[in-house]
Scaffold this active site. Sequence first.
Site, PDB file in Angstrom:
ATOM      1  N   LEU A 164       0.841  -1.210   0.000  1.00  0.00           N
ATOM      2  CA  LEU A 164       0.000   0.000   0.000  1.00  0.00           C
ATOM      3  C   LEU A 164       0.873   1.255   0.000  1.00  0.00           C
ATOM      4  CD1 LEU A 164      -2.616   1.682   0.512  1.00  0.00           C
ATOM      5  CD2 LEU A 164      -2.361   1.179   2.949  1.00  0.00           C
ATOM      6  N   GLU A 187       3.483   4.313  -0.137  1.00  0.00           N
ATOM      7  CA  GLU A 187       4.416   4.859  -1.142  1.00  0.00           C
ATOM      8  C   GLU A 187       5.143   6.044  -0.508  1.00  0.00           C
ATOM      9  OE1 GLU A 187       2.327   5.806  -4.739  1.00  0.00           O
ATOM     10  OE2 GLU A 187       1.474   3.789  -4.895  1.00  0.00           O
ATOM     11  N   ASN A 242       5.013   9.103  -1.061  1.00  0.00           N
ATOM     12  CA  ASN A 242       4.144  10.246  -0.745  1.00  0.00           C
ATOM     13  C   ASN A 242       2.754   9.837  -0.293  1.00  0.00           C
ATOM     14  OD1 ASN A 242       6.081  12.286  -1.390  1.00  0.00           O
ATOM     15  ND2 ASN A 242       5.797  11.748  -3.546  1.00  0.00           N
ATOM     16  N   ILE A 267       7.792  -2.148   2.264  1.00  0.00           N
ATOM     17  CA  ILE A 267       6.863  -3.276   2.245  1.00  0.00           C
ATOM     18  C   ILE A 267       7.481  -4.481   2.970  1.00  0.00           C
ATOM     19  CG2 ILE A 267       5.476  -4.806   0.794  1.00  0.00           C
ATOM     20  CD1 ILE A 267       4.768  -1.690   0.756  1.00  0.00           C
ATOM     21  N   ARG A 285      19.635  -8.606  40.963  1.00  0.00           N
ATOM     22  CA  ARG A 285      20.546  -7.454  41.045  1.00  0.00           C
ATOM     23  C   ARG A 285      20.559  -6.895  42.474  1.00  0.00           C
ATOM     24  NH1 ARG A 285      24.895  -4.502  39.258  1.00  0.00           N
ATOM     25  NH2 ARG A 285      24.487  -2.268  39.283  1.00  0.00           N
ATOM     26  N   GLN A 322      10.760  -0.048  46.798  1.00  0.00           N
ATOM     27  CA  GLN A 322       9.421   0.302  46.327  1.00  0.00           C
ATOM     28  C   GLN A 322       9.462   1.012  44.962  1.00  0.00           C
ATOM     29  OE1 GLN A 322       6.994   3.198  48.530  1.00  0.00           O
ATOM     30  NE2 GLN A 322       5.486   1.576  48.759  1.00  0.00           N
ATOM     31  N   GLU A 351       1.117  -0.018  10.085  1.00  0.00           N
ATOM     32  CA  GLU A 351      -0.328  -0.315   9.981  1.00  0.00           C
ATOM     33  C   GLU A 351      -1.186   0.862  10.455  1.00  0.00           C
ATOM     34  OE1 GLU A 351      -1.910  -4.120  10.238  1.00  0.00           O
ATOM     35  OE2 GLU A 351      -0.035  -5.091   9.719  1.00  0.00           O
ATOM     36  N   GLY A 352      -0.705   2.051  10.189  1.00  0.00           N
ATOM     37  CA  GLY A 352      -1.390   3.271  10.594  1.00  0.00           C
ATOM     38  C   GLY A 352      -0.811   3.786  11.888  1.00  0.00           C
TER      39      GLY A 352
HETATM   40  N1  COS Z   1     -13.923   0.262   6.002  1.00  0.00           N
HETATM   41  C1  COS Z   1     -14.507   0.410   4.796  1.00  0.00           C
HETATM   42  N2  COS Z   1     -14.463   1.577   4.108  1.00  0.00           N
HETATM   43  C2  COS Z   1     -13.789   2.612   4.653  1.00  0.00           C
HETATM   44  C3  COS Z   1     -13.148   2.515   5.893  1.00  0.00           C
HETATM   45  C4  COS Z   1     -13.238   1.283   6.576  1.00  0.00           C
HETATM   46  N3  COS Z   1     -12.669   1.099   7.770  1.00  0.00           N
HETATM   47  N4  COS Z   1     -12.545   3.689   6.182  1.00  0.00           N
HETATM   48  C5  COS Z   1     -12.811   4.510   5.150  1.00  0.00           C
HETATM   49  N5  COS Z   1     -13.551   3.848   4.231  1.00  0.00           N
HETATM   50  C6  COS Z   1     -14.054   4.391   2.976  1.00  0.00           C
HETATM   51  C7  COS Z   1     -14.858   5.657   3.225  1.00  0.00           C
HETATM   52  O1  COS Z   1     -16.228   5.358   3.450  1.00  0.00           O
HETATM   53  C8  COS Z   1     -14.645   6.406   1.953  1.00  0.00           C
HETATM   54  O2  COS Z   1     -15.514   5.901   0.938  1.00  0.00           O
HETATM   55  P1  COS Z   1     -16.391   6.936   0.049  1.00  0.00           P
HETATM   56  O3  COS Z   1     -15.358   7.706  -0.751  1.00  0.00           O
HETATM   57  O4  COS Z   1     -17.250   6.069  -0.760  1.00  0.00           O
HETATM   58  O5  COS Z   1     -17.104   7.784   1.043  1.00  0.00           O
HETATM   59  C9  COS Z   1     -13.244   6.050   1.533  1.00  0.00           C
HETATM   60  O6  COS Z   1     -12.954   4.793   2.185  1.00  0.00           O
HETATM   61  C10 COS Z   1     -12.245   7.105   1.934  1.00  0.00           C
HETATM   62  O7  COS Z   1     -12.385   7.326   3.322  1.00  0.00           O
HETATM   63  P2  COS Z   1     -11.898   8.637   4.034  1.00  0.00           P
HETATM   64  O8  COS Z   1     -12.423   9.837   3.266  1.00  0.00           O
HETATM   65  O9  COS Z   1     -12.197   8.532   5.491  1.00  0.00           O
HETATM   66  O10 COS Z   1     -10.362   8.510   3.795  1.00  0.00           O
HETATM   67  P3  COS Z   1      -9.215   9.610   3.921  1.00  0.00           P
HETATM   68  O11 COS Z   1      -8.719   9.929   2.579  1.00  0.00           O
HETATM   69  O12 COS Z   1      -9.621  10.677   4.874  1.00  0.00           O
HETATM   70  O13 COS Z   1      -8.077   8.729   4.572  1.00  0.00           O
HETATM   71  C11 COS Z   1      -7.481   6.997   6.020  1.00  0.00           C
HETATM   72  C12 COS Z   1      -8.093   8.351   5.872  1.00  0.00           C
HETATM   73  C13 COS Z   1      -8.595   6.017   6.321  1.00  0.00           C
HETATM   74  C14 COS Z   1      -6.714   6.528   4.802  1.00  0.00           C
HETATM   75  C15 COS Z   1      -6.505   7.105   7.142  1.00  0.00           C
HETATM   76  O14 COS Z   1      -7.290   7.361   8.290  1.00  0.00           O
HETATM   77  C16 COS Z   1      -5.705   5.859   7.410  1.00  0.00           C
HETATM   78  O15 COS Z   1      -6.158   4.843   7.927  1.00  0.00           O
HETATM   79  N6  COS Z   1      -4.407   6.003   7.155  1.00  0.00           N
HETATM   80  C17 COS Z   1      -3.430   5.037   7.518  1.00  0.00           C
HETATM   81  C18 COS Z   1      -3.177   4.112   6.432  1.00  0.00           C
HETATM   82  C19 COS Z   1      -2.267   3.067   6.928  1.00  0.00           C
HETATM   83  O16 COS Z   1      -2.614   2.296   7.816  1.00  0.00           O
HETATM   84  N7  COS Z   1      -1.069   3.022   6.348  1.00  0.00           N
HETATM   85  C20 COS Z   1      -0.064   2.123   6.756  1.00  0.00           C
HETATM   86  C21 COS Z   1      -0.105   0.917   5.941  1.00  0.00           C
HETATM   87  S1  COS Z   1       1.089  -0.196   6.533  1.00  0.00           S
HETATM   88  S2  COS Z   1       0.329  -1.808   5.860  1.00  0.00           S
END
Ligand code: COS
Length: 383
Positions: free
Chosen positions: A124, A126, A128, A156, A267, A278, A363-364
């Site tokens: 996922l 990139e 940017n 990745i 230790r 404590q 993972e976020g």
């Molecule tokens: N399940 C299903 N759909 C979801 C969802 C979820 N948990 N979260 C968001 N969506 C959908 C939204 O409903 C929206 O759909 P529509 O365009 O049809 O309304 C779309 O996805 C975009 O959602 P949103 O506008 O909330 O996304 P943003 O661009 O604001 O991005 C995200 C926010 C969710 C991308 C951000 O909060 C996030 O999780 N970032 C971290 C990413 C990550 O974990 N990266 C590390 C990867 S390491 S493997």
Amino acid sequence: MDYFLSEEQQMIVDIAKQITDERIVPIRAELDEKHEFPREILDEIAQADLFGVPIPEEYGGFGGGCFDIVLALEQFGRGCIGVGTAFAASSLGIYPLLFSGTEEQKQKYLPDVAAGKKFAAFGLTEANAGSDASGINTTAVLDGDEWVLNGTKQWITNGGEAQIYTVVAITDRSKGARGASMFIVEEGDPGFSCGPKEKKMGIRSSSTTELIFKDCRIPKDRIVGRQGTGFITVMKTLDASRPGIAALGVGLGQGALDEAAAYAKQRVQFDKPIIAFQAVQHMLADMAINIEASRALTYSAARHIDAHPKNISKISSISKVFATDMAMKVTTDAVQVMGGYGYMCEYPVEKMMRDAKILQIYEGTNQIQRNVIGQELNKEYAK
Ligand code: COS
């Protein structure tokens, strides 16, 4: 605490614990120092059928759920987050197939992953597009019977070690998040290569590379789900996998407490084992409180997700934030309890503290998790 595990769940714990104690712990420092991928350990995990835990029985798996994988990851996390991450990333790589793949795709790819014959990875991020995951630039264009991918994925996990990659690419830029699609790329596909292994602060035994697509051509039927649903599949994948990261944090915290408490008992300073003071006891007590709270939360979150697999974003993020912030604090305090020895590479808590940091990032980030939780609260309180 008794968490009332079923016989099968206790079996997962026992097997993962045995592999952790007998195979991971003795060589984790060496793997870390050499930045070596733990292939032999992963082969043993495969022989124990643990790669099949999240895969349905009809595809050769154990048919387990989020809670089952959490139990295995907690044990691996106690031993080494690098090994745990390599294991977890293979599940992460096949979640898109489980959620959105066709029957043919599941039959083709899942049995080999369940058997540990092939590893998977998830592409996922990139350069940017990190927290702003929908800002990816990798593209996929349909040309006759093939998709042509161009772009580069960054950081990745399992890059270069996996044989199956689930990758998100833009198929229609004008549609924003609804213009991304998910694809399966296989090792050896023309135009696909992996960059060199990144050098990292921690989790050094896991492999982290770029995925490079230069006019990479894959068959048309390698799209996962309908065109334009890639971002939704990504979000479902992350929702399902984040409790696993929480579990790595619980295990890591436990591993750090075990080291710190054992050290504090032997230790001697001012004529007493330092556990008698404590100041030290309270640090150990705070570690134990927060580890147990994280474990209870992570188990509950995973059980909730298995019982109610929809709308799981909030509880998934809550578990990830709580347990991984705990792991950072507990490993830092374990180094403190062990003082100068804790800071030295001969003792495992130094590596544990370095490893803990990634849990708050990948993972976020934990800031993004708080965004997810906040957005869900905003919806709930609008009712
Ligand atoms: N399940 C299903 N759909 C979801 C969802 C979820 N948990 N979260 C968001 N969506 C959908 C939204 O409903 C929206 O759909 P529509 O365009 O049809 O309304 C779309 O996805 C975009 O959602 P949103 O506008 O909330 O996304 P943003 O661009 O604001 O991005 C995200 C926010 C969710 C991308 C951000 O909060 C996030 O999780 N970032 C971290 C990413 C990550 O974990 N990266 C590390 C990867 S390491 S493997």
